[in-house]
Design a protein around this motif. Structure first.
Motif, PDB file in Angstrom:
ATOM      1  N   UNK A 166     -88.259  34.832  87.860  1.00 52.46           N
ATOM      2  CA  UNK A 166     -87.203  34.211  87.008  1.00 52.46           C
ATOM      3  C   UNK A 166     -87.079  33.255  86.825  1.00 52.46           C
ATOM      4  N   UNK A 167     -87.904  31.985  87.413  1.00 53.49           N
ATOM      5  CA  UNK A 167     -87.596  30.949  87.376  1.00 53.49           C
ATOM      6  C   UNK A 167     -89.010  29.950  87.254  1.00 53.49           C
ATOM      7  N   UNK A 168     -90.096  30.621  88.226  1.00 49.66           N
ATOM      8  CA  UNK A 168     -91.023  29.676  88.171  1.00 49.66           C
ATOM      9  C   UNK A 168     -91.790  29.998  87.779  1.00 49.66           C
ATOM     10  N   UNK A 169     -92.839  31.044  86.757  1.00 47.03           N
ATOM     11  CA  UNK A 169     -93.414  31.940  86.517  1.00 47.03           C
ATOM     12  C   UNK A 169     -92.430  32.473  84.882  1.00 47.03           C
ATOM     13  N   UNK A 170     -91.157  31.510  84.445  1.00 44.72           N
ATOM     14  CA  UNK A 170     -90.872  32.437  83.454  1.00 44.72           C
ATOM     15  C   UNK A 170     -91.685  32.598  82.009  1.00 44.72           C
ATOM     16  N   UNK A 171     -91.975  31.230  81.967  1.00 44.32           N
ATOM     17  CA  UNK A 171     -92.921  31.058  80.614  1.00 44.32           C
ATOM     18  C   UNK A 171     -93.633  31.553  80.495  1.00 44.32           C
ATOM     19  N   UNK A 172     -94.570  32.330  81.212  1.00 45.83           N
ATOM     20  CA  UNK A 172     -95.996  33.313  81.270  1.00 45.83           C
ATOM     21  C   UNK A 172     -95.146  34.527  81.506  1.00 45.83           C
ATOM     22  N   UNK A 173     -94.364  34.644  81.733  1.00 46.18           N
ATOM     23  CA  UNK A 173     -93.915  35.830  81.863  1.00 46.18           C
ATOM     24  C   UNK A 173     -93.016  36.115  80.186  1.00 46.18           C
ATOM     25  N   UNK A 174     -92.651  35.581  79.489  1.00 52.09           N
ATOM     26  CA  UNK A 174     -91.592  35.666  77.974  1.00 52.09           C
ATOM     27  C   UNK A 174     -92.850  36.451  77.596  1.00 52.09           C
ATOM     28  N   UNK A 175     -93.759  36.236  77.564  1.00 56.62           N
ATOM     29  CA  UNK A 175     -94.987  35.845  76.457  1.00 56.62           C
ATOM     30  C   UNK A 175     -94.646  37.843  76.019  1.00 56.62           C
ATOM     31  N   UNK A 176     -94.378  37.873  77.280  1.00 61.84           N
ATOM     32  CA  UNK A 176     -93.757  40.125  77.222  1.00 61.84           C
ATOM     33  C   UNK A 176     -92.422  40.194  76.750  1.00 61.84           C
ATOM     34  N   UNK A 177     -92.479  41.468  76.433  1.00 58.67           N
ATOM     35  CA  UNK A 177     -90.984  41.611  76.511  1.00 58.67           C
ATOM     36  C   UNK A 177     -90.426  43.151  76.944  1.00 58.67           C
ATOM     37  N   UNK A 178     -89.403  43.433  77.251  1.00 56.91           N
ATOM     38  CA  UNK A 178     -88.968  44.839  77.285  1.00 56.91           C
ATOM     39  C   UNK A 178     -87.708  45.323  76.955  1.00 56.91           C
ATOM     40  N   UNK A 179     -87.779  45.772  76.611  1.00 51.67           N
ATOM     41  CA  UNK A 179     -85.970  46.523  76.092  1.00 51.67           C
ATOM     42  C   UNK A 179     -85.921  45.298  75.099  1.00 51.67           C
ATOM     43  N   UNK A 180     -86.915  44.656  74.430  1.00 49.39           N
ATOM     44  CA  UNK A 180     -86.681  43.714  72.959  1.00 49.39           C
ATOM     45  C   UNK A 180     -86.038  42.127  73.969  1.00 49.39           C
ATOM     46  N   UNK A 181     -86.410  41.804  74.932  1.00 48.59           N
ATOM     47  CA  UNK A 181     -85.986  40.621  75.722  1.00 48.59           C
ATOM     48  C   UNK A 181     -86.921  39.978  76.464  1.00 48.59           C
ATOM     49  N   UNK A 182     -87.544  39.201  76.217  1.00 48.10           N
ATOM     50  CA  UNK A 182     -88.230  38.329  77.210  1.00 48.10           C
ATOM     51  C   UNK A 182     -88.405  38.942  78.757  1.00 48.10           C
TER      52      UNK A 182
END
Length: 88
Positions: A34-50
Motif C-alpha cells: 500500500x505504501x512502499x511498492x505503490x508506484x510499481x503496483x500502480x502499473x497494474x489495475x484491478x477492477x478499474x483501480x490502480x
C-alpha cells in the motif's frame, strides 16, 4: 518444571511464532503493497483501480480477514497438538 508447564511453555512459544509470522505478512501487504511498492503496483489495475491504491484501501483489509481465518485454523491444530482442544 512439570510436564504441564513444559507443554504450556512450548504451546505459547509456538503460538507467538505463528502470530509473529502472520503479523509480518499483514505488515508486508498493508505497508509494503500500500505504501512502499505503490508506484510499481500502480502499473497494474484491478477492477478499474490502480493496484497500489486498491491494496492501500481494500486489499490489506481482505488479507487481514483471511489471516484471521488462517490463525484460527492454525490455533485449532496447535490446541489439538498440545491437548488444549475442546474435545475433552
Amino acid at each position: 518444571m512439570s510436564q504441564k508447564n513444559k507443554n504450556a511453555s512450548a504451546y505459547w512459544k509456538e503460538n507467538i511464532k505463528y502470530l509473529a509470522l502472520l503479523l509480518v505478512i499483514w505488515f508486508a501487504v498493508s505497508y509494503g503493497a500500500g505504501i512502499l511498492f505503490k508506484d510499481a503496483l500502480n502499473n497494474f489495475t484491478l477492477g478499474g483501480f490502480k493496484l497500489g491504491f486498491w491494496f492501500a484501501q481494500q486489499g490489506s483489509i481482505y488479507v487481514f480477514v483471511v489471516l484471521i481465518f488462517v490463525y484460527v485454523r492454525i490455533m485449532n491444530k496447535l490446541d489439538k497438538k498440545y491437548g488444549y482442544d475442546e474435545a475433552d
